[in-house]
Design an enzyme around this catalytic site. Structure first.
Site, short mmCIF file in Angstrom:
data_model
loop_
_atom_site.label_atom_id
_atom_site.label_comp_id
_atom_site.label_asym_id
_atom_site.label_seq_id
_atom_site.Cartn_x
_atom_site.Cartn_y
_atom_site.Cartn_z
CE LYS A 81 1.04 8.75 -56.08
NZ LYS A 81 1.22 9.02 -57.51
CE1 TYR A 129 30.67 6.20 -37.57
CE2 TYR A 129 28.51 7.01 -38.17
CZ TYR A 129 29.31 6.09 -37.53
OH TYR A 129 28.73 5.06 -36.85
C1 LIG Z 1 0.58 10.35 -57.53
C2 LIG Z 1 -0.35 10.78 -58.59
C3 LIG Z 1 -1.20 11.87 -58.39
C4 LIG Z 1 -1.11 12.77 -57.17
O1 LIG Z 1 -0.12 13.74 -57.46
P1 LIG Z 1 0.27 14.90 -56.41
O2 LIG Z 1 1.37 15.62 -57.11
O3 LIG Z 1 0.77 14.19 -55.19
O4 LIG Z 1 -0.93 15.69 -56.15
C5 LIG Z 1 -2.13 12.14 -59.37
N1 LIG Z 1 -2.21 11.40 -60.49
C6 LIG Z 1 -1.38 10.37 -60.74
C7 LIG Z 1 -1.52 9.60 -62.01
C8 LIG Z 1 -0.41 10.03 -59.81
O5 LIG Z 1 0.42 9.01 -60.06
#
Ligand SMILES: *Cc1c(COP(=O)(O)O)cnc(C)c1O
Length: 360
Positions: A36, A255
């Site tokens: 994702k 800055y």
């Molecule tokens: C993003 C996600 C994962 C992956 O988690 P990591 O901590 O990156 O391994 C697994 N399950 C769900 C439901 C997620 O949203």
């Protein structure tokens, strides 16, 4: 062609190595590769193409991310972690071999009302304590029964840990036991473990695991390095020195003069700033790596540039490559100085940052 000397090198074999490490930790389970948010900034299409021959399925957050993979020619099943909401999305899911993880009564009812979905493989999200998405175990049981009667395949029951990075957590054990009890009763497969849980709660790493962050060589356990976890860093962000100057004691950099030299200092300006995803609100301990040594980031980070103190590196010259994060400066370290986590810095990598892929 990119003329600006700032890039993210993505090491695809490292991602495969890390995927295999996940499989090694849970040899009896199957691992869905979580890609994702553009594969946590690494490029979902490139990563998926490289991993496709080695994984049973991918996971993304929502259907648009899944459709993007299909339009790039990726054919493996794609788990949609936030489920789907409309009849049209359900139809697309069935046609495209997407596995929606249904998380609410609304979503399940939508499916039960639709026809022609007999072969859909759906997952059911059970809320065992995270209290974000999912049906409570009692609701989940009745919806799972109904889904079981409607579809040819039973739903996979999934849950997500709220404290996965903690060893010996009673909360995690309680969540696991609730899901296991329900799955035993309904005779369904389960899915619990993310990256951290693969290390902290091996008992949960059965059925289908969902490793994400570890695939990118980022340690899922605070205080442990990627190397200690058997992981290889997959992203190295580098930039170059575009200007060098000597300043006197008492002079300031950047800055609002937030950093003042306590002695005569040599300051290098790098071609990377907060618009490239480097955190602006970083504390004064953040470092970069060049000529085999670390150097301190000084002054406020600008939109396109940041300054480092290279007084201890007389050989530093314009055009020198500097690691911003990667093998020598873990992204989790930079994130820690900005009061956030590696996940956030990785997923904030944007179009401005060219990604260069290493395939072997
Ligand atoms: C993003 C996600 C994962 C992956 O988690 P990591 O901590 O990156 O391994 C697994 N399950 C769900 C439901 C997620 O949203």
């Amino acid at each position: 062609m990119h003329y600006r000397p700032t890039r993210a090198r993505i090491n695809l074999p490292a991602i495969l190595h890390n995927y295999r490490q996940a499989s090694h930790l849970a040899p009896k389970a199957r691992q869905v590769a979580v890609i994702k948010a553009d594969a946590y900034g690494h490029g979902a299409v490139e990563v998926a193409k490289y991993l496709a021959p080695h994984v049973p399925a991918f996971a993304v957050a929502f259907i648009d991310e899944a459709l993007l993979l299909r339009s790039a020619g990726i054919q493996k099943p794609v788990l949609i972690l936030e489920g789907v909401n409309s009849a049209e999305e359900l139809k697309l899911a069935q046609q495209s071999d997407f596995w929606p993880m249904l998380h609410s009564a609304n979503q399940v009812e939508g499916l039960l009302k639709s026809d022609g979905l007999d072969d859909l493989q759906c997952w059911l999200k059970v809320d065992t304590g995270m209290h974000r998405l999912g049906l409570n175990p009692v609701e989940a049981q009745s919806w799972a029964d109904k889904l079981g009667r409607k579809l040819n395949k039973k739903p996979v029951l999934a849950s997500h840990f709220s404290c996965a990075e903690e060893f010996h957590s009673e909360t995690n054990k309680h969540q696991m036991q609730q899901l296991f009890a329900l799955a035993a009763h309904l005779d369904c497969q389960v899915s619990l473990a993310n990256s951290a849980a693969l290390y902290t709660l091996p008992g949960a790493a059965v059925g289908w695991n969902r490793p994400g962050i570890m695939l990118y060589g980022c340690s899922p356990i605070p205080g442990k390095t990627a190397a200690e976890m058997g992981l290889q860093v997959a992203m190295q962000v580098t930039s170059q020195i575009i200007a060098l100057r000597d300043i006197e004691a008492g002079e300031t950099v950047g800055y609002n003069g937030r950093w003042q030299a306590s002695q005569k200092s040599r300051i290098a300006t790098l071609a990377i700033g907060y618009a490239d995803g480097y955190p602006r609100l970083t504390n004064s301990s953040s470092q970069v790596y060049l000529h085999g040594e670390r150097a301190q980031v000084v002054g406020t980070v600008s939109m396109d540039m940041l300054a480092v103190d290279v007084s201890h590196l007389p050989q530093a010259a314009i055009g020198d490559e500097v690691e911003i994060w990667g093998q020598h400066i873990p992204v989790t370290e930079v994130a820690g100085h900005a009061n956030t986590i590696g996940y956030e810095l990785l997923t904030r990598i944007n179009q401005r940052m060219p990604r260069i892929y290493q395939h072997d």
